[in-house]
Write a protein that holds these residues in place. Structure first.
Motif, short mmCIF file in Angstrom:
data_model
loop_
_atom_site.label_atom_id
_atom_site.label_comp_id
_atom_site.label_asym_id
_atom_site.label_seq_id
_atom_site.Cartn_x
_atom_site.Cartn_y
_atom_site.Cartn_z
N LYS A 127 0.83 -1.21 0.00
CA LYS A 127 0.00 0.00 0.00
C LYS A 127 0.87 1.26 0.00
O LYS A 127 1.81 1.38 0.77
CB LYS A 127 -0.90 -0.01 1.24
CG LYS A 127 -1.90 1.09 1.27
CD LYS A 127 -2.79 0.98 2.50
CE LYS A 127 -3.76 2.13 2.57
NZ LYS A 127 -4.57 2.07 3.77
N GLY A 128 0.53 2.19 -0.91
CA GLY A 128 1.23 3.47 -0.96
C GLY A 128 2.65 3.38 -1.48
O GLY A 128 3.49 4.22 -1.16
N ASP A 164 3.43 -1.04 -9.80
CA ASP A 164 4.12 -0.45 -10.94
C ASP A 164 5.41 -1.20 -11.28
O ASP A 164 5.81 -1.27 -12.44
CB ASP A 164 4.46 1.02 -10.66
CG ASP A 164 3.23 1.89 -10.55
OD1 ASP A 164 2.16 1.50 -11.07
OD2 ASP A 164 3.33 2.97 -9.92
N LEU A 165 6.05 -1.76 -10.25
CA LEU A 165 7.30 -2.49 -10.45
C LEU A 165 7.05 -3.97 -10.77
O LEU A 165 8.00 -4.74 -10.95
CB LEU A 165 8.19 -2.37 -9.21
CG LEU A 165 8.70 -0.97 -8.90
CD1 LEU A 165 9.39 -0.93 -7.54
CD2 LEU A 165 9.65 -0.50 -10.00
N ARG A 171 6.90 -1.94 7.69
CA ARG A 171 7.41 -1.41 8.95
C ARG A 171 6.27 -1.18 9.91
O ARG A 171 5.12 -1.21 9.48
CB ARG A 171 8.20 -0.12 8.69
CG ARG A 171 7.35 0.92 7.97
CD ARG A 171 8.15 1.85 7.11
NE ARG A 171 7.30 2.88 6.56
CZ ARG A 171 6.56 2.75 5.48
NH1 ARG A 171 6.57 1.63 4.81
NH2 ARG A 171 5.80 3.73 5.07
N PRO A 172 6.57 -0.99 11.15
CA PRO A 172 7.89 -0.82 11.76
C PRO A 172 8.54 -2.15 12.15
O PRO A 172 7.89 -3.02 12.72
CB PRO A 172 7.58 -0.01 13.02
CG PRO A 172 6.20 -0.42 13.40
CD PRO A 172 5.49 -0.71 12.10
N PHE A 173 9.81 -2.29 11.80
CA PHE A 173 10.63 -3.36 12.33
C PHE A 173 11.19 -2.85 13.64
O PHE A 173 11.65 -1.71 13.72
CB PHE A 173 11.81 -3.68 11.40
CG PHE A 173 11.52 -4.77 10.41
CD1 PHE A 173 11.63 -6.10 10.78
CD2 PHE A 173 11.15 -4.45 9.12
CE1 PHE A 173 11.37 -7.11 9.86
CE2 PHE A 173 10.89 -5.46 8.19
CZ PHE A 173 11.00 -6.79 8.57
#
Length: 130
Positions: free
Chosen positions: A51-52, A57-58, A83-85
């Protein structure tokens, strides 16, 4: 040392000031990212944020892509790192939801609620499980 990629407020609630890493400005190296992912018990795909990000696209939704392909994309585009890790002396977790950080923190005894009001630690100091 308490190392955080982003900063769950619950860490500070227990009186610990973590070292916060700005993953966009100072992303983890590929070997460090692999270490975090493995220590958290995740697959590389589990550590990939969709998300975001430029995920679609890749073409990263292609199940034929290898872990190496995905890691390359995460290193080139740190926004793709979920994240967060959080890393503490008690372990590493991808803290989504944020209360997973409790698994690797000293015992929390004071009540705590998330910003949205959801209670994580009740008035008796017990973890509220959802």
């Amino acid at each position: 040392e308490y190392l955080v990629i982003e900063s769950p407020p619950l860490i500070r609630h227990v009186g610990i000031e973590p070292r916060v890493i700005d993953y966009q400005r100072d992303p983890p190296t590929r070997p460090r990212l692999i270490t975090l992912i493995q220590a958290a018990g995740l697959s590389v795909r589990d550590a990939l944020r969709q998300k975001g990000t430029p995920y679609l696209d890749l073409g990263l939704d292609d199940p034929a892509l290898s872990d190496d392909d995905l890691l390359d994309a995460m290193v080139r585009h740190p926004i793709l790192i979920n994240r967060p890790f959080v890393e503490t002396p008690l372990g590493v977790r991808l803290c989504r939801p944020s209360e997973l950080v409790l698994d690797i923190l000293p015992p929390v005894t004071r009540p705590f609620a998330k910003e949205d009001g959801e209670v994580v630690i009740d008035a008796s100091g017990r973890r509220v499980l959802r």
